[in-house]
Scaffold this motif. Sequence first.
Motif, PDB file in Angstrom:
ATOM      1  N   VAL A  76       2.831  -6.884   3.949  1.00 19.32           N
ATOM      2  CA  VAL A  76       3.661  -6.911   5.151  1.00 19.32           C
ATOM      3  C   VAL A  76       5.089  -6.663   4.685  1.00 19.32           C
ATOM      4  N   TRP A  77       5.689  -5.579   5.157  1.00 19.21           N
ATOM      5  CA  TRP A  77       6.981  -5.147   4.648  1.00 19.21           C
ATOM      6  C   TRP A  77       8.118  -5.813   5.414  1.00 19.21           C
ATOM      7  N   VAL A  78       8.910  -6.593   4.673  1.00 18.85           N
ATOM      8  CA  VAL A  78      10.077  -7.266   5.226  1.00 18.85           C
ATOM      9  C   VAL A  78      11.289  -6.839   4.415  1.00 18.85           C
ATOM     10  N   ASP A  79      12.299  -6.304   5.081  1.00 19.19           N
ATOM     11  CA  ASP A  79      13.501  -5.855   4.398  1.00 19.19           C
ATOM     12  C   ASP A  79      14.275  -7.057   3.859  1.00 19.19           C
ATOM     13  N   GLU A  80      14.578  -7.041   2.555  1.00 19.35           N
ATOM     14  CA  GLU A  80      15.248  -8.186   1.935  1.00 19.35           C
ATOM     15  C   GLU A  80      16.656  -8.388   2.472  1.00 19.35           C
ATOM     16  N   ALA A  81      17.319  -7.286   2.818  1.00 22.72           N
ATOM     17  CA  ALA A  81      18.700  -7.388   3.289  1.00 22.72           C
ATOM     18  C   ALA A  81      18.776  -7.906   4.727  1.00 22.72           C
ATOM     19  N   SER A  82      18.025  -7.285   5.633  1.00 22.81           N
ATOM     20  CA  SER A  82      18.102  -7.656   7.050  1.00 22.81           C
ATOM     21  C   SER A  82      17.068  -8.701   7.460  1.00 22.81           C
ATOM     22  N   LYS A  83      16.062  -8.929   6.592  1.00 23.78           N
ATOM     23  CA  LYS A  83      14.937  -9.827   6.870  1.00 23.78           C
ATOM     24  C   LYS A  83      14.097  -9.347   8.052  1.00 23.78           C
ATOM     25  N   GLU A  84      14.153  -8.070   8.313  1.00 24.18           N
ATOM     26  CA  GLU A  84      13.380  -7.476   9.407  1.00 24.18           C
ATOM     27  C   GLU A  84      11.982  -7.109   8.932  1.00 24.18           C
ATOM     28  N   LEU A  85      10.971  -7.546   9.683  1.00 21.75           N
ATOM     29  CA  LEU A  85       9.604  -7.117   9.435  1.00 21.75           C
ATOM     30  C   LEU A  85       9.418  -5.762  10.121  1.00 21.75           C
TER      31      LEU A  85
ATOM     32  N   GLU B  47      -5.252  -0.872   3.632  1.00 22.45           N
ATOM     33  CA  GLU B  47      -5.976   0.174   2.902  1.00 22.45           C
ATOM     34  C   GLU B  47      -7.463  -0.121   2.885  1.00 22.45           C
ATOM     35  N   LEU B  48      -8.175   0.505   3.802  1.00 24.09           N
ATOM     36  CA  LEU B  48      -9.628   0.476   3.761  1.00 24.09           C
ATOM     37  C   LEU B  48     -10.122   1.606   2.874  1.00 24.09           C
ATOM     38  N   GLN B  49      -9.579   2.794   3.131  1.00 21.06           N
ATOM     39  CA  GLN B  49      -9.891   3.956   2.295  1.00 21.06           C
ATOM     40  C   GLN B  49      -8.574   4.529   1.757  1.00 21.06           C
ATOM     41  N   TYR B  50      -7.889   5.346   2.570  1.00 22.05           N
ATOM     42  CA  TYR B  50      -6.540   5.760   2.211  1.00 22.05           C
ATOM     43  C   TYR B  50      -5.538   4.724   2.726  1.00 22.05           C
ATOM     44  N   PRO B  51      -4.346   4.654   2.130  1.00 18.17           N
ATOM     45  CA  PRO B  51      -3.314   3.749   2.652  1.00 18.17           C
ATOM     46  C   PRO B  51      -2.923   4.132   4.070  1.00 18.17           C
ATOM     47  N   ASN B  52      -2.557   3.115   4.856  1.00 17.95           N
ATOM     48  CA  ASN B  52      -2.212   3.347   6.249  1.00 17.95           C
ATOM     49  C   ASN B  52      -1.159   2.326   6.688  1.00 17.95           C
ATOM     50  N   TYR B  53      -0.290   2.736   7.618  1.00 15.51           N
ATOM     51  CA  TYR B  53       0.731   1.844   8.160  1.00 15.51           C
ATOM     52  C   TYR B  53       0.464   1.562   9.633  1.00 15.51           C
ATOM     53  N   SER B  54       0.841   0.347  10.034  1.00 13.82           N
ATOM     54  CA  SER B  54       0.914  -0.003  11.447  1.00 13.82           C
ATOM     55  C   SER B  54       2.308  -0.528  11.717  1.00 13.82           C
ATOM     56  N   PHE B  55       2.825  -0.253  12.927  1.00 12.31           N
ATOM     57  CA  PHE B  55       4.192  -0.642  13.285  1.00 12.31           C
ATOM     58  C   PHE B  55       4.135  -1.476  14.559  1.00 12.31           C
ATOM     59  N   ILE B  56       4.808  -2.630  14.531  1.00 15.24           N
ATOM     60  CA  ILE B  56       4.701  -3.543  15.667  1.00 15.24           C
ATOM     61  C   ILE B  56       5.942  -3.527  16.546  1.00 15.24           C
TER      62      ILE B  56
END
Length: 653
Positions: free
Chosen positions: A298-307, A313-322
């Motif tokens: 889960v990507w959280v920006d260290e500077a802004s603390k924004e998720l 990754e089931l097969q290839y890597p994939n992103y979801s955006f909330i």
Amino acid sequence: MNKPLAIFSLLLLSLFSSYTHANSARIPIESFSKDTEYSQVTISPSGEYLAVVNKVKGKNVLVILDAQTFKTLHAVSFRGDAQVGDYHWVNNERVAIAKEYLRGWKDHPEYYGEIYGVNVDGKKSKYLIGYLGEQQIGSRIKKQTPLYGTSFILDPLIKNKRKMLVMTIPWTSSNEPHTVVYEVDVYTGKRKRVTLSPSRMAQFLTDHEGNVRVAVSTDNYINAEIHIKNKSGDDWEELSLGNENYSDISLKAFDKHGNNIYMTASKSGEAEGLYKLNIAKKEVKLIFQDEFVSPKRVWVDEASKELFAIETELQYPNYSFIDTGSKKSERLKALIEALKGDQVQLISSTADGNANIIYASSDTNPGRYYLYDASKNELKYLFASRGWLKPEEMAITKPIHYKTRDGLTIYGYLTIPNDTDEKNLPLVVMPHGGPHGPRDWWGFDPDSQLLASRGIAVLKVNFRGSGGFGRNFEHAGHKKWGAEIQFDIIDGVKHLIAKGIADKNNICTVGASFGGYSALQSAILEPDMFKCAVGVVGIYDLPLMFEEGDISERNSGQRYLKSVIGSNEVQLKSYSPSYNIDKLKAAVLIVHGGEDKRAPIEQAESLIAALKKANHPYELELLEDEGHGFYKPEHQLKYYNKLVSFLEKHMKF
């Protein structure tokens, strides 16, 4: 949505021009044994400086650069067997650095909680946190005292020039103490206690203002307790989540209003999902969940603390955006479009979010770092992690899946040698270690690429018991080491044979740690399938695990072993290669470290004694001063040379 990035340097254009895999000369083995040259690239909060970890003579050195001129301003290194570990920008001019130690008997560098601070120009270098403290003799000035515990940076507090938050696990008689948060002056090391955890071994989460607001802990590594406190610093209050039983809770971030917590958790042993917890209402809402796999990150920006993104990754890597309104999410989408074919990660940002460090990698790309400037819409190439390897000469890796004999779906990866028609290929099966917790991923793998460069296909599978697919899937491998887990691997081989990809008469198996166990055990279960088996720092005698090795030294380790392999000695022996050599036909290579504490040398000795008793031929490569893994490039090269030579004797490629 932003338009895809349009501006590229000539270098980028040359790097990402289309190519076909060329039938080039055989790549030297040394190219795969060399260590990563550059890693952990970040940008300072102001954007004035860059930092990168550079491998020099086998040790990590932190290099700080001017972001405009790329001139080196300072390099941080430690003497002896110490090296740079993780680090954080704590303000625009200063970094805090973990000091770790290279110990040959460990499968990772040792960290004892020591943190140093230094300015970008090398000035004001200071031992901030650690068990050494400062000498009191000869001065009336109160010095920074020792801190007996393992400390980690909880929050660098980049908006506060002088302070950072550190979480410490005290060194006490208890194996699972209460954790402590300290506020530490980044220039002097002076500290004050902020809070003591309300429960044992708690992890903490700070809000966007740097207040410690949430703690989570577990007594049994499954069920979790959540405690909260107000910004004003009141006492901890346990937060009940009602009748729902959430396990594997991991705190990720506060939302921008500070009213909700994002966390990953699992219900009923399923793959973990991302949940939003409303603190006031004590309500939990599912935000995202993949049907099969837990989030990779889960990507959280260290500077802004924004998720800003969820990577799976089931097969290839994939992103979801909330968050559809997130600028970082939109920027990441655009970068993915611009760097097609690569897994793109936004790994560091300035405080204003205008500049980002981008990491791009793939199955054929070992990894490259870029600097993106939003004001110019410009992407600049910075470093390559393994610049001597050419992506166009690397082999592609394809996701595969298949059904096992008992109907379970298994996902894995197949690396295909270049310039082949994918028919009747020599095959090496490479089970991963663990087996519980780790899993295989799509991406660049030196082991697979080495073998593929010699014309050998490589199969990796996420057998039952692997991590990342939910606790139910992981627990399905408990007490199944010698049977069902191996059947999952063997059924993957049969799947490739049935599809005509693998030559049934030209197959070997190679693995490290649990993978070494698996290599021998699979060859015992299917003696006519494998021409050879290679065990690297492997486990071969399951009863011996209760007597030798660092796992058995702890009470928790004994409990873990009883849980995952059981205590029935008859079954343990039936699952142990050392007790079943009479069923083995494959040629054997044993590679072991003389200082291995995880899979001690007694494991290799047990297997060797059994092989000798059965008059079964074997080869041995013993690296006396190595441990559970080979850190020295010269030892990695020695292993690779021995592996290729051994495979040449028993396979056709």
